[in-house]
Motif scaffolding. Sequence first.
Motif, PDB file in Angstrom:
ATOM      1  N   SER A 158      40.138  44.223  25.552  1.00 49.09           N
ATOM      2  CA  SER A 158      40.284  45.621  25.977  1.00 49.09           C
ATOM      3  C   SER A 158      41.736  45.952  26.251  1.00 49.09           C
ATOM      4  CB  SER A 158      39.454  45.875  27.244  1.00 49.09           C
ATOM      5  OG  SER A 158      39.667  47.181  27.737  1.00 49.09           O
ATOM      6  N   ALA A 159      42.099  47.215  26.012  1.00 53.57           N
ATOM      7  CA  ALA A 159      43.435  47.685  26.376  1.00 53.57           C
ATOM      8  C   ALA A 159      43.563  47.840  27.879  1.00 53.57           C
ATOM      9  CB  ALA A 159      43.734  49.009  25.690  1.00 53.57           C
ATOM     10  N   ASP A 160      42.442  47.915  28.579  1.00 56.90           N
ATOM     11  CA  ASP A 160      42.445  47.930  30.036  1.00 56.90           C
ATOM     12  C   ASP A 160      42.297  46.520  30.578  1.00 56.90           C
ATOM     13  OD1 ASP A 160      42.632  50.481  31.542  1.00 56.90           O
ATOM     14  OD2 ASP A 160      41.087  51.123  30.133  1.00 56.90           O
ATOM     15  N   HIS A 161      42.728  46.325  31.806  1.00 53.92           N
ATOM     16  CA  HIS A 161      42.470  45.062  32.480  1.00 53.92           C
ATOM     17  C   HIS A 161      40.961  44.877  32.568  1.00 53.92           C
ATOM     18  CE1 HIS A 161      42.375  41.997  35.613  1.00 53.92           C
ATOM     19  NE2 HIS A 161      43.681  41.830  35.432  1.00 53.92           N
ATOM     20  N   PRO A 162      40.439  43.674  32.312  1.00 55.14           N
ATOM     21  CA  PRO A 162      38.984  43.487  32.316  1.00 55.14           C
ATOM     22  C   PRO A 162      38.319  43.864  33.639  1.00 55.14           C
ATOM     23  CG  PRO A 162      40.124  41.370  32.315  1.00 55.14           C
ATOM     24  CD  PRO A 162      41.148  42.417  32.012  1.00 55.14           C
ATOM     25  N   MET A 163      39.068  43.735  34.748  1.00 56.95           N
ATOM     26  CA  MET A 163      38.488  44.074  36.040  1.00 56.95           C
ATOM     27  C   MET A 163      38.653  45.552  36.379  1.00 56.95           C
ATOM     28  SD  MET A 163      36.865  41.573  37.058  1.00 56.95           S
ATOM     29  CE  MET A 163      36.626  40.230  35.899  1.00 56.95           C
ATOM     30  N   THR A 187      39.532  46.982  44.469  1.00 56.82           N
ATOM     31  CA  THR A 187      39.500  48.416  44.777  1.00 56.82           C
ATOM     32  C   THR A 187      40.875  48.943  45.134  1.00 56.82           C
ATOM     33  OG1 THR A 187      38.861  47.831  47.044  1.00 56.82           O
ATOM     34  CG2 THR A 187      37.093  48.443  45.513  1.00 56.82           C
ATOM     35  N   GLU A 188      41.752  48.060  45.571  1.00 58.39           N
ATOM     36  CA  GLU A 188      43.129  48.458  45.881  1.00 58.39           C
ATOM     37  C   GLU A 188      44.003  48.427  44.631  1.00 58.39           C
ATOM     38  OE1 GLU A 188      46.893  46.742  48.521  1.00 58.39           O
ATOM     39  OE2 GLU A 188      44.832  46.353  49.191  1.00 58.39           O
ATOM     40  N   ILE A 189      43.787  47.431  43.784  1.00 54.55           N
ATOM     41  CA  ILE A 189      44.575  47.299  42.558  1.00 54.55           C
ATOM     42  C   ILE A 189      44.173  48.359  41.535  1.00 54.55           C
ATOM     43  CG2 ILE A 189      45.201  45.758  40.652  1.00 54.55           C
ATOM     44  CD1 ILE A 189      44.470  43.410  42.516  1.00 54.55           C
ATOM     45  N   PHE A 190      42.858  48.592  41.428  1.00 52.14           N
ATOM     46  CA  PHE A 190      42.326  49.554  40.472  1.00 52.14           C
ATOM     47  C   PHE A 190      41.394  50.526  41.198  1.00 52.14           C
ATOM     48  CE2 PHE A 190      42.778  45.521  38.004  1.00 52.14           C
ATOM     49  CZ  PHE A 190      43.852  45.913  37.216  1.00 52.14           C
TER      50      PHE A 190
END
Length: 251
Positions: A158-163, A187-190
Amino acid sequence: MKMYDLTQPLSTSTPPWPTYEPFEMKYFKRLSTERVNGQIIRTSNHVGTHLDGERHFWTAGRDIASIPLEDLVGPAAVVDVSDAVGEYGIYTPEMIEERVEVKTGDILIIHTGYHHYAYNKEEADEEAYMCKHPGPNMEFAEWCMEKEIKWVGVDCGSADHPMNTVIRKLRPDLAEECEEKLGKPLTEIFPDEGRQLMHTKLFPEGIIHVENMGGEIDELLNQRTTIGCFPWRMVDGESSISRVVAFDGME
């Protein structure tokens, strides 16, 4: 002219994006009986090397058939960040710009090294490939908009981080592992407002992406070249299985 194929081989063994239908292919005619071979294919658009179109996350966006070739072919920077980020890592604009020149309007290809975990490799590891690869945060997405990047390509699931995708819910065990690795709650990172930001934030800006690249990408690391993505000319298509090629010496 030398061409480099940056496309992964596609077969019934190619893993689709989690929760999506896999690639299926069968013969419905054979030379032995009908003097011709014919095949039927059934697949989702998100298996193997594929272009995520605007409509994948934006109903008002262009379908695949409406994307002009001029938007899919052009000068490109291929950037290797595998030495800076590993499992669950987050890559930044600074990592990109210190390795290769990125010009306004470029195509940008991110090499994480995780294509080595693809199904057809000796190091094949589907869990690592889909669920543990590095990815970007909002700072990176905003930088893509500032640079007016034409499209982004990645050599992983994925172009997004998996998490920052549905994998966080599908694999709570890995979400916990990632939090321990990064030292912060996911939840803080993303946060929710940045959910799948490479899709939700960039598609309305016309910045789409190609996922699951591979092939001969290792031969172009930290170089500038010309790259083209060639999807099906599919009316109403939200995304498309594609061929991606680098053309040496054309920039």
